[in-house]
Scaffold this motif. Structure first.
Motif, PDB file in Angstrom:
ATOM      1  N   GLN A  60     106.349  37.149  76.305  1.00 46.52           N
ATOM      2  CA  GLN A  60     107.387  36.201  76.000  1.00 46.52           C
ATOM      3  C   GLN A  60     107.498  35.124  77.267  1.00 46.52           C
ATOM      4  O   GLN A  60     107.741  35.420  78.276  1.00 46.52           O
ATOM      5  N   ALA A  61     106.629  33.952  77.054  1.00 53.51           N
ATOM      6  CA  ALA A  61     106.564  33.033  78.071  1.00 53.51           C
ATOM      7  C   ALA A  61     107.992  32.273  78.184  1.00 53.51           C
ATOM      8  O   ALA A  61     108.546  31.749  77.175  1.00 53.51           O
ATOM      9  N   LEU A  62     108.259  31.918  79.373  1.00 58.11           N
ATOM     10  CA  LEU A  62     109.617  31.117  79.694  1.00 58.11           C
ATOM     11  C   LEU A  62     109.022  29.916  80.572  1.00 58.11           C
ATOM     12  O   LEU A  62     108.887  30.185  81.930  1.00 58.11           O
ATOM     13  N   TYR A  63     108.669  28.802  79.991  1.00 60.20           N
ATOM     14  CA  TYR A  63     108.060  27.714  80.971  1.00 60.20           C
ATOM     15  C   TYR A  63     109.365  26.916  81.603  1.00 60.20           C
ATOM     16  O   TYR A  63     110.362  26.800  81.077  1.00 60.20           O
ATOM     17  N   LEU A  64     109.096  26.537  82.953  1.00 62.25           N
ATOM     18  CA  LEU A  64     110.301  26.152  83.607  1.00 62.25           C
ATOM     19  C   LEU A  64     109.744  25.128  84.505  1.00 62.25           C
ATOM     20  O   LEU A  64     108.444  25.513  85.047  1.00 62.25           O
TER      21      LEU A  64
END
Length: 129
Positions: A60-64
């Motif tokens: 699960q990617a959490l782009y920031l």
């Protein structure tokens, strides 16, 4: 499941990459977040896009975009307006949370673990499995 932050930058030109990535993966976007904090005397905001986990792989990617955008509740700005436009386009609400600044942590990974804890506690992402 592996949940990991992918930092694109601080929200200057990289915000366009965050928006384009979200538009092209709109079926995977689960949440949009605005994380408000204060660094010295500056009120700033991080923007986060959380994706559904990959299948296979359960990543699960959490782009920031970290702490580079003025807090829109204090200083309205075009970059946050672009994020609001994205939320409208994706028909998602922006979840706003006040957090500690990353500078309070000795390592960036500790800051990310702190955020993951907040997200899990508030049921924004799945619990540890």
């Amino acid at each position: 499941m592996i949940q990991r932050f992918i930092e694109l930058g601080e929200g200057y030109s990289d915000i366009y990459e965050l928006i384009e990535t979200s538009r092209h993966n709109q079926n995977r976007v689960t949440q949009l977040l605005a994380l408000h904090t204060k660094i010295d005397t500056k009120d700033v905001t991080s923007l986060v896009v959380i994706m559904q986990p990959t299948d296979p792989g359960k990543f699960q990617a959490l782009y920031l975009c970290r702490e580079g955008i003025p807090n829109p509740n204090i200083t309205p700005n075009k970059r946050y307006e672009l994020f609001k436009d994205l939320a409208e386009y994706l028909q998602k609400q922006i979840i706003e949370i006040d957090v500690k600044p990353s500078s309070m942590f000795n390592e960036k990974d500790l800051f990310y673990q702190y955020l993951i804890g907040i997200f899990r506690l508030n049921h924004i992402i799945s619990p540890l499995q």
